[in-house]
Design a protein around this motif. Structure first.
Motif, PDB file in Angstrom:
ATOM      1  N   TRP A   1      89.477  92.225  19.439  1.00  0.00           N
ATOM      2  CA  TRP A   1      90.510  91.182  19.466  1.00  0.00           C
ATOM      3  C   TRP A   1      91.775  91.661  18.754  1.00  0.00           C
ATOM      4  O   TRP A   1      92.882  91.486  19.254  1.00  0.00           O
ATOM      5  N   LEU A   2      91.617  92.281  17.579  1.00  0.00           N
ATOM      6  CA  LEU A   2      92.772  92.751  16.821  1.00  0.00           C
ATOM      7  C   LEU A   2      93.560  93.790  17.614  1.00  0.00           C
ATOM      8  O   LEU A   2      94.782  93.719  17.707  1.00  0.00           O
ATOM      9  N   LYS A   3      92.863  94.723  18.233  1.00  0.00           N
ATOM     10  CA  LYS A   3      93.544  95.745  19.040  1.00  0.00           C
ATOM     11  C   LYS A   3      94.214  95.130  20.268  1.00  0.00           C
ATOM     12  O   LYS A   3      95.323  95.523  20.630  1.00  0.00           O
ATOM     13  N   GLU A   4      93.574  94.148  20.891  1.00  0.00           N
ATOM     14  CA  GLU A   4      94.182  93.486  22.049  1.00  0.00           C
ATOM     15  C   GLU A   4      95.455  92.753  21.654  1.00  0.00           C
ATOM     16  O   GLU A   4      96.409  92.699  22.433  1.00  0.00           O
ATOM     17  N   GLN A   5      95.496  92.194  20.457  1.00  0.00           N
ATOM     18  CA  GLN A   5      96.671  91.450  20.011  1.00  0.00           C
ATOM     19  C   GLN A   5      97.816  92.371  19.612  1.00  0.00           C
ATOM     20  O   GLN A   5      98.973  92.082  19.889  1.00  0.00           O
ATOM     21  N   LEU A   6      97.503  93.480  18.952  1.00  0.00           N
ATOM     22  CA  LEU A   6      98.556  94.319  18.375  1.00  0.00           C
ATOM     23  C   LEU A   6      98.908  95.556  19.196  1.00  0.00           C
ATOM     24  O   LEU A   6     100.020  96.065  19.088  1.00  0.00           O
ATOM     25  N   GLU A   7      98.002  96.044  19.997  1.00  0.00           N
ATOM     26  CA  GLU A   7      98.272  97.276  20.745  1.00  0.00           C
ATOM     27  C   GLU A   7      98.659  97.001  22.189  1.00  0.00           C
ATOM     28  O   GLU A   7      98.658  97.898  23.022  1.00  0.00           O
ATOM     29  N   VAL A   8      99.053  95.774  22.475  1.00  0.00           N
ATOM     30  CA  VAL A   8      99.320  95.358  23.849  1.00  0.00           C
ATOM     31  C   VAL A   8     100.484  96.105  24.491  1.00  0.00           C
ATOM     32  O   VAL A   8     100.443  96.436  25.658  1.00  0.00           O
ATOM     33  N   ASN A   9     101.537  96.395  23.755  1.00  0.00           N
ATOM     34  CA  ASN A   9     102.720  97.063  24.322  1.00  0.00           C
ATOM     35  C   ASN A   9     102.741  98.561  24.057  1.00  0.00           C
ATOM     36  O   ASN A   9     103.738  99.209  24.317  1.00  0.00           O
ATOM     37  N   LYS A  10     101.668  99.096  23.512  1.00  0.00           N
ATOM     38  CA  LYS A  10     101.589 100.524  23.169  1.00  0.00           C
ATOM     39  C   LYS A  10     102.661 100.922  22.160  1.00  0.00           C
ATOM     40  O   LYS A  10     103.068 102.077  22.098  1.00  0.00           O
ATOM     41  N   THR A  11     103.146  99.958  21.363  1.00  0.00           N
ATOM     42  CA  THR A  11     104.127 100.274  20.331  1.00  0.00           C
ATOM     43  C   THR A  11     103.496 100.295  18.945  1.00  0.00           C
ATOM     44  O   THR A  11     104.145 100.682  17.983  1.00  0.00           O
ATOM     45  N   MET A  12     102.235  99.873  18.842  1.00  0.00           N
ATOM     46  CA  MET A  12     101.534  99.856  17.566  1.00  0.00           C
ATOM     47  C   MET A  12     100.129 100.412  17.742  1.00  0.00           C
ATOM     48  O   MET A  12      99.520 100.258  18.792  1.00  0.00           O
ATOM     49  N   ASP A  13      99.632 101.033  16.693  1.00  0.00           N
ATOM     50  CA  ASP A  13      98.234 101.447  16.619  1.00  0.00           C
ATOM     51  C   ASP A  13      97.617 100.803  15.392  1.00  0.00           C
ATOM     52  O   ASP A  13      98.223 100.806  14.313  1.00  0.00           O
ATOM     53  N   VAL A  14      96.412 100.260  15.536  1.00  0.00           N
ATOM     54  CA  VAL A  14      95.665  99.718  14.404  1.00  0.00           C
ATOM     55  C   VAL A  14      94.848 100.861  13.814  1.00  0.00           C
ATOM     56  O   VAL A  14      94.102 101.535  14.523  1.00  0.00           O
ATOM     57  N   LEU A  15      95.004 101.077  12.514  1.00  0.00           N
ATOM     58  CA  LEU A  15      94.329 102.177  11.834  1.00  0.00           C
ATOM     59  C   LEU A  15      93.542 101.652  10.633  1.00  0.00           C
ATOM     60  O   LEU A  15      93.876 100.607  10.064  1.00  0.00           O
ATOM     61  N   ASN A  16      92.549 102.393  10.224  1.00  0.00           N
ATOM     62  CA  ASN A  16      91.799 102.120   8.994  1.00  0.00           C
ATOM     63  C   ASN A  16      91.279 100.691   8.922  1.00  0.00           C
ATOM     64  O   ASN A  16      91.351 100.047   7.873  1.00  0.00           O
ATOM     65  N   LEU A  17      90.747 100.189  10.003  1.00  0.00           N
ATOM     66  CA  LEU A  17      90.224  98.829  10.042  1.00  0.00           C
ATOM     67  C   LEU A  17      88.915  98.750   9.258  1.00  0.00           C
ATOM     68  O   LEU A  17      87.978  99.500   9.506  1.00  0.00           O
TER      69      LEU A  17
ATOM     70  N   ALA B   1     101.879  87.882  16.495  1.00  0.00           N
ATOM     71  CA  ALA B   1     100.800  88.267  17.410  1.00  0.00           C
ATOM     72  C   ALA B   1      99.443  87.711  16.969  1.00  0.00           C
ATOM     73  O   ALA B   1      98.611  87.360  17.793  1.00  0.00           O
ATOM     74  N   LEU B   2      99.236  87.611  15.659  1.00  0.00           N
ATOM     75  CA  LEU B   2      97.942  87.169  15.162  1.00  0.00           C
ATOM     76  C   LEU B   2      97.825  85.662  14.975  1.00  0.00           C
ATOM     77  O   LEU B   2      96.724  85.145  14.847  1.00  0.00           O
ATOM     78  N   THR B   3      98.949  84.938  14.975  1.00  0.00           N
ATOM     79  CA  THR B   3      98.875  83.514  14.685  1.00  0.00           C
ATOM     80  C   THR B   3      99.361  82.611  15.803  1.00  0.00           C
ATOM     81  O   THR B   3      99.034  81.428  15.800  1.00  0.00           O
ATOM     82  N   GLU B   4     100.103  83.089  16.753  1.00  0.00           N
ATOM     83  CA  GLU B   4     100.741  82.203  17.735  1.00  0.00           C
ATOM     84  C   GLU B   4      99.743  81.388  18.557  1.00  0.00           C
ATOM     85  O   GLU B   4      99.993  80.242  18.885  1.00  0.00           O
ATOM     86  N   LYS B   5      98.588  81.940  18.889  1.00  0.00           N
ATOM     87  CA  LYS B   5      97.612  81.221  19.702  1.00  0.00           C
ATOM     88  C   LYS B   5      96.801  80.226  18.892  1.00  0.00           C
ATOM     89  O   LYS B   5      96.044  79.449  19.452  1.00  0.00           O
ATOM     90  N   PHE B   6      96.945  80.232  17.588  1.00  0.00           N
ATOM     91  CA  PHE B   6      96.126  79.397  16.732  1.00  0.00           C
ATOM     92  C   PHE B   6      96.938  78.381  15.958  1.00  0.00           C
ATOM     93  O   PHE B   6      96.461  77.787  15.018  1.00  0.00           O
ATOM     94  N   ASP B   7      98.168  78.152  16.357  1.00  0.00           N
ATOM     95  CA  ASP B   7      99.041  77.186  15.693  1.00  0.00           C
ATOM     96  C   ASP B   7      98.617  75.770  16.079  1.00  0.00           C
ATOM     97  O   ASP B   7      98.521  75.444  17.243  1.00  0.00           O
ATOM     98  N   ASN B   8      98.356  74.935  15.082  1.00  0.00           N
ATOM     99  CA  ASN B   8      97.944  73.553  15.333  1.00  0.00           C
ATOM    100  C   ASN B   8      99.138  72.623  15.473  1.00  0.00           C
ATOM    101  O   ASN B   8      98.948  71.436  15.715  1.00  0.00           O
ATOM    102  N   GLY B   9     100.354  73.127  15.263  1.00  0.00           N
ATOM    103  CA  GLY B   9     101.576  72.336  15.269  1.00  0.00           C
ATOM    104  C   GLY B   9     101.777  71.621  16.539  1.00  0.00           C
ATOM    105  O   GLY B   9     102.117  70.562  16.777  1.00  0.00           O
TER     106      GLY B   9
END
Length: 84
Positions: A10-26, A76-84
């Motif tokens: 899930w974390l990689k799907e959220q952050l690596e979607v545009n190939k502009t970020m890599d998740v490291l040392n998880l 990327a990590l919070t937009e889908k979980f906003d209760n507002g």
């Protein structure tokens, strides 16, 4: 699937979607300091629910400032979980 695998995917799907970020040392750890209370007789005891904490680094390829990368990660990590 194991919870660690689900969290990592899930974390990689959220952050690596545009190939502009890599998740490291998880690092994912089960939270062993859980409350033993419960809301009602129909809900699961907190002590029976597993909770996980994770830490990670992000390598960002496009932005020149850390503040911009932080904003993108937070969105990327919070937009889908906003209760507002």
């Amino acid at each position: 699937p194991k919870p660690n695998d689900v969290i990592a995917r899930w974390l990689k799907e959220q952050l690596e979607v545009n190939k502009t970020m890599d998740v490291l040392n998880l690092v994912i750890k089960e939270n062993v300091d859980r409350s033993v209370g419960y809301y009602s007789r129909f809900m699961t005891f907190y002590s029976q629910q597993k909770q996980y904490n994770c830490t990670f680094h992000v390598k960002e390829f496009c932005l020149s400032c850390a503040e911009g990368a932080e904003s993108l990660i937070l969105a990327a990590l919070t937009e889908k979980f906003d209760n507002g």
